[in-house]
Scaffold this motif. Structure first.
Motif, PDB file in Angstrom:
ATOM      1  N   GLN A 102      66.316  23.699  23.938  1.00  0.00           N
ATOM      2  CA  GLN A 102      66.246  22.301  24.347  1.00  0.00           C
ATOM      3  C   GLN A 102      66.002  22.111  25.844  1.00  0.00           C
ATOM      4  OE1 GLN A 102      69.979  20.775  22.946  1.00  0.00           O
ATOM      5  NE2 GLN A 102      69.458  21.066  20.785  1.00  0.00           N
ATOM      6  N   VAL A 103      66.391  23.106  26.673  1.00  0.00           N
ATOM      7  CA  VAL A 103      66.254  22.943  28.116  1.00  0.00           C
ATOM      8  C   VAL A 103      64.905  23.473  28.584  1.00  0.00           C
ATOM      9  CG1 VAL A 103      68.748  23.127  28.441  1.00  0.00           C
ATOM     10  CG2 VAL A 103      67.313  25.182  28.700  1.00  0.00           C
ATOM     11  N   ARG A 104      64.529  23.079  29.789  1.00  0.00           N
ATOM     12  CA  ARG A 104      63.300  23.582  30.400  1.00  0.00           C
ATOM     13  C   ARG A 104      63.621  24.914  31.085  1.00  0.00           C
ATOM     14  NH1 ARG A 104      60.520  19.546  34.514  1.00  0.00           N
ATOM     15  NH2 ARG A 104      62.376  20.039  35.742  1.00  0.00           N
ATOM     16  N   ILE A 105      62.944  25.965  30.668  1.00  0.00           N
ATOM     17  CA  ILE A 105      63.243  27.306  31.168  1.00  0.00           C
ATOM     18  C   ILE A 105      62.074  27.826  31.998  1.00  0.00           C
ATOM     19  CG2 ILE A 105      63.791  29.694  30.546  1.00  0.00           C
ATOM     20  CD1 ILE A 105      65.022  28.687  27.966  1.00  0.00           C
ATOM     21  N   VAL A 106      62.395  28.306  33.187  1.00  0.00           N
ATOM     22  CA  VAL A 106      61.425  28.986  34.035  1.00  0.00           C
ATOM     23  C   VAL A 106      61.941  30.401  34.261  1.00  0.00           C
ATOM     24  CG1 VAL A 106      60.231  29.009  36.260  1.00  0.00           C
ATOM     25  CG2 VAL A 106      60.794  26.826  35.164  1.00  0.00           C
ATOM     26  N   VAL A 107      61.079  31.393  34.059  1.00  0.00           N
ATOM     27  CA  VAL A 107      61.504  32.782  34.185  1.00  0.00           C
ATOM     28  C   VAL A 107      60.758  33.450  35.331  1.00  0.00           C
ATOM     29  CG1 VAL A 107      62.064  32.949  31.731  1.00  0.00           C
ATOM     30  CG2 VAL A 107      59.799  33.637  32.513  1.00  0.00           C
ATOM     31  N   ARG A 108      61.414  34.424  35.948  1.00  0.00           N
ATOM     32  CA  ARG A 108      60.792  35.190  37.025  1.00  0.00           C
ATOM     33  C   ARG A 108      60.154  36.439  36.417  1.00  0.00           C
ATOM     34  NH1 ARG A 108      63.476  39.315  41.055  1.00  0.00           N
ATOM     35  NH2 ARG A 108      63.611  40.219  38.989  1.00  0.00           N
ATOM     36  N   ALA A 127      57.069  32.453  36.417  1.00  0.00           N
ATOM     37  CA  ALA A 127      56.782  32.483  37.847  1.00  0.00           C
ATOM     38  C   ALA A 127      56.150  33.812  38.223  1.00  0.00           C
ATOM     39  CB  ALA A 127      58.062  32.267  38.645  1.00  0.00           C
ATOM     40  N   GLU A 128      55.006  33.753  38.850  1.00  0.00           N
ATOM     41  CA  GLU A 128      54.319  34.927  39.375  1.00  0.00           C
ATOM     42  C   GLU A 128      53.864  34.622  40.801  1.00  0.00           C
ATOM     43  OE1 GLU A 128      54.234  37.737  38.067  1.00  0.00           O
ATOM     44  OE2 GLU A 128      54.398  37.533  35.883  1.00  0.00           O
ATOM     45  N   PRO A 129      54.040  35.584  41.723  1.00  0.00           N
ATOM     46  CA  PRO A 129      54.618  36.903  41.503  1.00  0.00           C
ATOM     47  C   PRO A 129      56.099  36.807  41.159  1.00  0.00           C
ATOM     48  CG  PRO A 129      54.356  36.510  43.846  1.00  0.00           C
ATOM     49  CD  PRO A 129      53.681  35.365  43.150  1.00  0.00           C
ATOM     50  N   ALA A 130      56.630  37.890  40.593  1.00  0.00           N
ATOM     51  CA  ALA A 130      58.013  37.900  40.114  1.00  0.00           C
ATOM     52  C   ALA A 130      58.972  38.135  41.272  1.00  0.00           C
ATOM     53  CB  ALA A 130      58.178  38.972  39.042  1.00  0.00           C
ATOM     54  N   THR A 131      59.029  37.155  42.158  1.00  0.00           N
ATOM     55  CA  THR A 131      59.878  37.213  43.348  1.00  0.00           C
ATOM     56  C   THR A 131      60.560  35.861  43.516  1.00  0.00           C
ATOM     57  OG1 THR A 131      58.088  36.437  44.776  1.00  0.00           O
ATOM     58  CG2 THR A 131      58.281  38.832  44.478  1.00  0.00           C
ATOM     59  N   PRO A 133      60.328  33.944  46.277  1.00  0.00           N
ATOM     60  CA  PRO A 133      59.278  33.012  46.747  1.00  0.00           C
ATOM     61  C   PRO A 133      58.342  32.577  45.628  1.00  0.00           C
ATOM     62  CG  PRO A 133      59.556  34.789  48.330  1.00  0.00           C
ATOM     63  CD  PRO A 133      60.383  35.156  47.128  1.00  0.00           C
ATOM     64  N   GLY A 134      58.046  33.488  44.686  1.00  0.00           N
ATOM     65  CA  GLY A 134      57.211  33.114  43.549  1.00  0.00           C
ATOM     66  C   GLY A 134      57.884  32.077  42.675  1.00  0.00           C
ATOM     67  N   MET A 135      59.200  32.219  42.478  1.00  0.00           N
ATOM     68  CA  MET A 135      59.951  31.236  41.697  1.00  0.00           C
ATOM     69  C   MET A 135      59.959  29.886  42.411  1.00  0.00           C
ATOM     70  SD  MET A 135      61.848  30.480  39.007  1.00  0.00           S
ATOM     71  CE  MET A 135      62.742  31.850  38.231  1.00  0.00           C
ATOM     72  N   ILE A 136      60.192  29.900  43.718  1.00  0.00           N
ATOM     73  CA  ILE A 136      60.224  28.646  44.474  1.00  0.00           C
ATOM     74  C   ILE A 136      58.863  27.960  44.430  1.00  0.00           C
ATOM     75  CG2 ILE A 136      60.430  27.688  46.801  1.00  0.00           C
ATOM     76  CD1 ILE A 136      62.658  29.758  47.309  1.00  0.00           C
ATOM     77  N   ALA A 137      57.807  28.723  44.594  1.00  0.00           N
ATOM     78  CA  ALA A 137      56.459  28.140  44.541  1.00  0.00           C
ATOM     79  C   ALA A 137      56.196  27.514  43.181  1.00  0.00           C
ATOM     80  CB  ALA A 137      55.419  29.216  44.851  1.00  0.00           C
ATOM     81  N   CYS A 138      56.651  28.175  42.126  1.00  0.00           N
ATOM     82  CA  CYS A 138      56.479  27.630  40.772  1.00  0.00           C
ATOM     83  C   CYS A 138      57.250  26.327  40.604  1.00  0.00           C
ATOM     84  CB  CYS A 138      56.941  28.680  39.762  1.00  0.00           C
ATOM     85  SG  CYS A 138      56.810  28.166  38.034  1.00  0.00           S
ATOM     86  N   LEU A 139      58.471  26.287  41.131  1.00  0.00           N
ATOM     87  CA  LEU A 139      59.321  25.105  40.967  1.00  0.00           C
ATOM     88  C   LEU A 139      58.816  23.902  41.755  1.00  0.00           C
ATOM     89  CD1 LEU A 139      62.836  26.812  41.140  1.00  0.00           C
ATOM     90  CD2 LEU A 139      61.724  25.865  39.104  1.00  0.00           C
ATOM     91  N   ARG A 140      57.997  24.129  42.748  1.00  0.00           N
ATOM     92  CA  ARG A 140      57.462  23.005  43.529  1.00  0.00           C
ATOM     93  C   ARG A 140      56.597  22.089  42.662  1.00  0.00           C
ATOM     94  NH1 ARG A 140      58.706  23.641  48.794  1.00  0.00           N
ATOM     95  NH2 ARG A 140      58.984  25.770  49.582  1.00  0.00           N
ATOM     96  N   GLY A 141      56.169  22.593  41.520  1.00  0.00           N
ATOM     97  CA  GLY A 141      55.378  21.766  40.613  1.00  0.00           C
ATOM     98  C   GLY A 141      56.201  20.844  39.738  1.00  0.00           C
ATOM     99  N   PHE A 142      57.531  20.909  39.861  1.00  0.00           N
ATOM    100  CA  PHE A 142      58.417  20.066  39.045  1.00  0.00           C
ATOM    101  C   PHE A 142      59.143  19.043  39.917  1.00  0.00           C
ATOM    102  CE2 PHE A 142      58.389  24.180  36.730  1.00  0.00           C
ATOM    103  CZ  PHE A 142      57.900  23.743  35.513  1.00  0.00           C
ATOM    104  N   ASP A 143      59.459  17.904  39.329  1.00  0.00           N
ATOM    105  CA  ASP A 143      60.338  16.940  39.978  1.00  0.00           C
ATOM    106  C   ASP A 143      61.768  17.336  39.618  1.00  0.00           C
ATOM    107  OD1 ASP A 143      61.736  14.860  41.030  1.00  0.00           O
ATOM    108  OD2 ASP A 143      60.729  13.278  39.884  1.00  0.00           O
ATOM    109  N   LEU A 144      62.530  17.801  40.601  1.00  0.00           N
ATOM    110  CA  LEU A 144      63.879  18.313  40.355  1.00  0.00           C
ATOM    111  C   LEU A 144      64.969  17.338  40.784  1.00  0.00           C
ATOM    112  CD1 LEU A 144      63.312  21.995  41.542  1.00  0.00           C
ATOM    113  CD2 LEU A 144      63.452  21.182  39.175  1.00  0.00           C
ATOM    114  N   ARG A 145      64.590  16.154  41.225  1.00  0.00           N
ATOM    115  CA  ARG A 145      65.597  15.202  41.696  1.00  0.00           C
ATOM    116  C   ARG A 145      66.562  14.830  40.581  1.00  0.00           C
ATOM    117  NH1 ARG A 145      61.623  10.757  44.078  1.00  0.00           N
ATOM    118  NH2 ARG A 145      60.533  11.501  42.196  1.00  0.00           N
TER     119      ARG A 145
END
Length: 279
Positions: A102-108, A127-131, A133-145
């Motif tokens: 049910q939740v939104r999952i992002v994996v490294r 998230a690629e690269p599997a780091t 910084p790679g995870m943070i870059a991937c998350l920038r595409g989501f609204d996390l507020r």
């Protein structure tokens, strides 16, 4: 040391040092079947969290709907969360898997994605690269507020850069550390490995985790053997399973000459070693 293979195999006559712990036998067998002799020296062990209570509390909050998103950094972490439920609250495992769906999952990287697939699930994003910084870059595409974000940590490392990013993005981080790293081989055995490499008795050393690199340099520097270690690594082919490990070695002035392309696990690492050592 264990010797395998026969002449004519791609790694025949090559000695490869393996600091791996969790999949040591698997990795060694893959190399031995291709003719290599394997110098086994597990540097780091992976252990359960010393107290399961905080992990169990996090799992119950997750099952109760306290997370909107989940960040999985390792397949090991997800497997250990399931193990905690199996040992301490088996009836809640089915609810955990239902919440994962049910939740939104992002994996490294691909490893946690593989564990999810074994459960019949898929991540929202890999998230690629599997780091980090790679995870943070991937998350920038989501609204996390206003989002409540569960974070399965990489060992017990608090991952301050990620936590700072989540706070700045307006999210509430809910971290969990289902396992920890500990020293495996004794200090004397590790220093013996360094001397063996420095003397030219090893053709390659293959690192498979950041913690292996950290322990090796921490021990060598603490024993006044830092220069010996650097000289040893200059004398051999240094392999890294992926970009996180390669970056950790590079930061310490080590030239990494073997890294798999695209897929960062044991079989591609073995093939990359074959490609490098068969030239």
């Amino acid at each position: 040391m264990s010797v395998g293979g026969e002449f004519g195999l791609p790694l025949a006559g090559k000695c490869i040092a393996v600091p791996e712990s969790r999949e040591l036998d698997v990795f060694a067998t893959l190399l031995e079947r291709r003719g290599a002799s394997v110098l086994r020296c597990p540097l780091v062990d992976i252990l359960d969290a010393p107290d399961p209570a905080p992990v169990l509390d996090w799992l119950r909050r997750f099952n109760a709907g306290d997370c909107d998103d989940l960040l999985l950094f390792t397949g090991e972490g997800l497997s250990r969360l399931l193990d905690v439920l199996d040992r301490h609250a088996p009836a809640e495992r089915v609810y955990f898997i239902a919440r994962l769906a049910q939740v939104r999952i992002v994996v490294r990287g691909p490893k946690p994605a593989r564990v999810l697939r074994e459960l019949g699930l898929r991540p929202e994003r890999i998230a690629e690269p599997a780091t980090t910084p790679g995870m943070i870059a991937c998350l920038r595409g989501f609204d996390l507020r206003g989002r409540r974000v569960g974070v399965q940590l990489y060992g017990s490392e608090p991952n301050i850069p990620l936590m700072d990013f989540l706070a700045e993005a307006g999210a509430q981080a809910l971290p969990v550390a289902p396992y920890r790293y500990a020293d495996a081989a004794g200090d004397a055995d590790v220093l013996a490995l360094v001397r063996r490499v420095q003397q030219g008795g090893v053709d390659a050393i293959a690192f498979t985790s950041l913690q292996q690199v950290e322990r090796l340099f921490r021990l060598a520097n603490g024993q006044g053997q830092g220069e010996v270690l650097h000289e040893a690594l200059r004398r051999t082919v240094v392999a890294a399973v992926g970009p996180v490990v390669a970056e950790a070695l590079s930061r310490r002035g080590v030239a990494v000459t073997v890294v798999p392309v695209d897929r960062y696990h044991l079989k591609p690492l073995v093939q990359a070693l074959i490609d490098a050592l068969s030239i």
